[in-house]
Design an enzyme around this catalytic site. Structure first.
Site, PDB file in Angstrom:
ATOM      1  N   TYR A 144       0.898  -1.319  -0.106  1.00 34.15           N
ATOM      2  CA  TYR A 144      -0.102  -0.249  -0.028  1.00 34.15           C
ATOM      3  C   TYR A 144       0.945   1.432  -0.069  1.00 34.15           C
ATOM      4  CZ  TYR A 144      -3.467   3.476   1.831  1.00 34.15           C
ATOM      5  OH  TYR A 144      -4.394   4.489   1.928  1.00 34.15           O
ATOM      6  N   ASP A 239       9.511   2.838  -0.881  1.00 36.59           N
ATOM      7  CA  ASP A 239       8.513   3.441   0.034  1.00 36.59           C
ATOM      8  C   ASP A 239       8.679   2.912   1.390  1.00 36.59           C
ATOM      9  OD1 ASP A 239       6.222   4.145   1.604  1.00 36.59           O
ATOM     10  OD2 ASP A 239       4.935   3.279   0.075  1.00 36.59           O
ATOM     11  N   LYS A 264       5.344   9.205   8.401  1.00 36.53           N
ATOM     12  CA  LYS A 264       5.142   8.647   9.904  1.00 36.53           C
ATOM     13  C   LYS A 264       6.032   9.423  10.790  1.00 36.53           C
ATOM     14  CE  LYS A 264       2.511   4.825   8.200  1.00 36.53           C
ATOM     15  NZ  LYS A 264       1.272   4.717   8.454  1.00 36.53           N
TER      16      LYS A 264
END
Ligand code: HOZ
Length: 423
Positions: A144, A239, A264
């Site tokens: 994702y 990623d 994050k």
């Protein structure tokens, strides 16, 4: 467990927001529970409006590596707020955060701050396409990379949780340029490159996959991706929004991707993300080059402040990562002892997850084949015992520096109760 106030708050929220939430997995609907509505959090604990106290392994889905409301971060933020919350103009804070990021990620020679992981990956794709002049991209099923159209094809995380891995609303024209292949399957990648390598702008990958549960790269998968992309002139994008800072994949595997996406932890709990990489590629971003990307709140002083404080603590605390990983291993080994060979408990640094299957999980098909009913029961029992886990098989759990030995012991005691009921 009394959730009376949370139930009332949830019913009220549903009037205004789809599913009563601003991000689907938080609705807990796939585990048939009411989500506790949170009042506050401190250290490794999170508290709901009904007065329940949980040991938290979600950590805001990854950012809270120091634990919640870390004193130094809070103090720095209080001071920053007094100076104004957004200017839409450059500050020295942005350069300071970039310097810290580069210390940890030397491959990011030039970078751009954005507000979310979705923005970082979406922008990195645009750069890859603009730089190579090619349209197609390769991603992996169950990975994702946020919710931009090109990447919402065979996606993990909430998209997999709610059975819509390729969302309605993504047009066929866009989806046809995204090639989705099984994770850890280098033969599939080589086949696609042999067929249409000259049309592929990039391969984007979670080098440690966290959005189909935790799935680790195997058999030199990442090194092989580096080789095949180089051979065909395609960019390799890591990623690391989820695994970044907790795991130093680039150093460990000795791989230099062309571009890296971070999120994050980089914002220390405030909205912040970043993409960057080789200067010859990133200098094509506007205003140095013609590839356009912008944002009103990008480089926001509060997010920069929380990010700087967080990364500085990671860098300044001796053995920060080693200690965190050792604590996580203690928990993971404890869970393996309790459940035995009937479950898989993969770990990568301070990330871990649990699959109710006796087979090793190497890709999305393996993850989806694990027993979801057992997962649901496990989740509910743990919540009842005061352990707050991600409410989906297709997410990862995080340990923070604030988790104590007592937290780990209490978690293992709860797992023993859940195991007895389950297996
Ligand atoms: N699904 C994202 C994590 N993989 C974010 C979930 C949330 O913030 O609700």
């Amino acid at each position: 467990m009394n959730l009376e106030k949370s139930i009332a708050a949830f019913n009220c929220a549903k009037k205004f927001m789809p599913g009563g939430v601003n991000s689907p997995v938080r609705s807990f609907s796939n585990v048939d529970c009411t989500p506790p509505f949170i009042s506050h959090a401190k250290g490794s604990h999170i508290f709901d409006i009904d007065g329940n106290d949980y040991i938290d392994y979600v950590g805001s889905w990854g950012p809270m590596i120091l634990g919640h409301a870390h004193e130094k971060v809070v103090d720095a933020l209080k001071k920053a707020v007094e100076r104004g919350t957004s200017y839409g103009a450059p500050t020295e804070l942005e350069t300071r955060l970039a310097e810290l990021v580069q210390k940890i990620y030397p491959s990011m020679e030039v970078m751009r701050m954005v507000n979310s992981g979705t923005e970082a990956t979406m922008s990195a794709l645009r750069v890859a396409r603009g730089f190579t002049g090619r349209d197609k991209i390769v991603k992996f099923i169950g990975c994702y990379h946020g919710h931009s159209d090109s990447l919402l094809v065979n996606a993990g995380s909430g998209a997999a949780t709610f059975g819509e891995p390729s969302s309605p609303g993504v047009t066929k024209n866009i989806a046809q340029d995204t090639i989705a292949l099984p994770y850890n399957d280098i033969a599939a990648v080589e086949k696609v490159f042999a067929e249409c390598g000259e049309k592929i702008a990039c391969v984007i990958v979670e080098p440690i996959a966290g959005n189909m549960g935790l799935v680790l790269p195997e058999n030199n998968f990442l090194q092989n991706l580096r080789e095949v992309t180089k051979k065909f002139g395609a960019l390799l994008i890591f990623d690391e929004v989820m695994c970044g800072f907790r795991n130093n994949v680039q150093a460990e595997f000795k791989i230099t991707p062309d571009l890296t996406c971070l999120g994050k932890i980089i914002g220390g709990g405030l909205p912040c993300a970043c993409y960057g990489g080789k200067a010859e590629i990133m200098r094509n971003v506007s205003p140095d080059g013609k590839i356009y990307q912008a944002g009103t709140l990008s480089g926001n002083p509060l997010a920069m402040t929380a990010g700087i404080e967080t990364l500085q603590i990671l860098l300044d605390t001796p053995n920060f990562i080693e200690n965190l990983n050792a604590k996580t291993s203690k928990l993971v080994e404890g869970l393996k002892n309790i459940f035995g060979a009937k479950v898989q408990v993969p770990q990568a640094g301070s990330m871990f997850s649990i699959f109710f299957t006796d087979k090793k999980v190497a890709n999305y098909a393996d993850a989806a084949a694990a027993n979801q009913e057992h997962f649901k029961k496990w989740f509910v029992k743990m919540l009842e015992c005061g352990i707050y886990l991600a409410p989906s098989q297709f997410e990862t759990l995080f340990v923070s520096a604030a988790h104590t030995d007592a937290d780990i012991e209490k978690t293992l005691d709860a797992a023993k109760i859940a195991c007895k009921e389950l297996l």
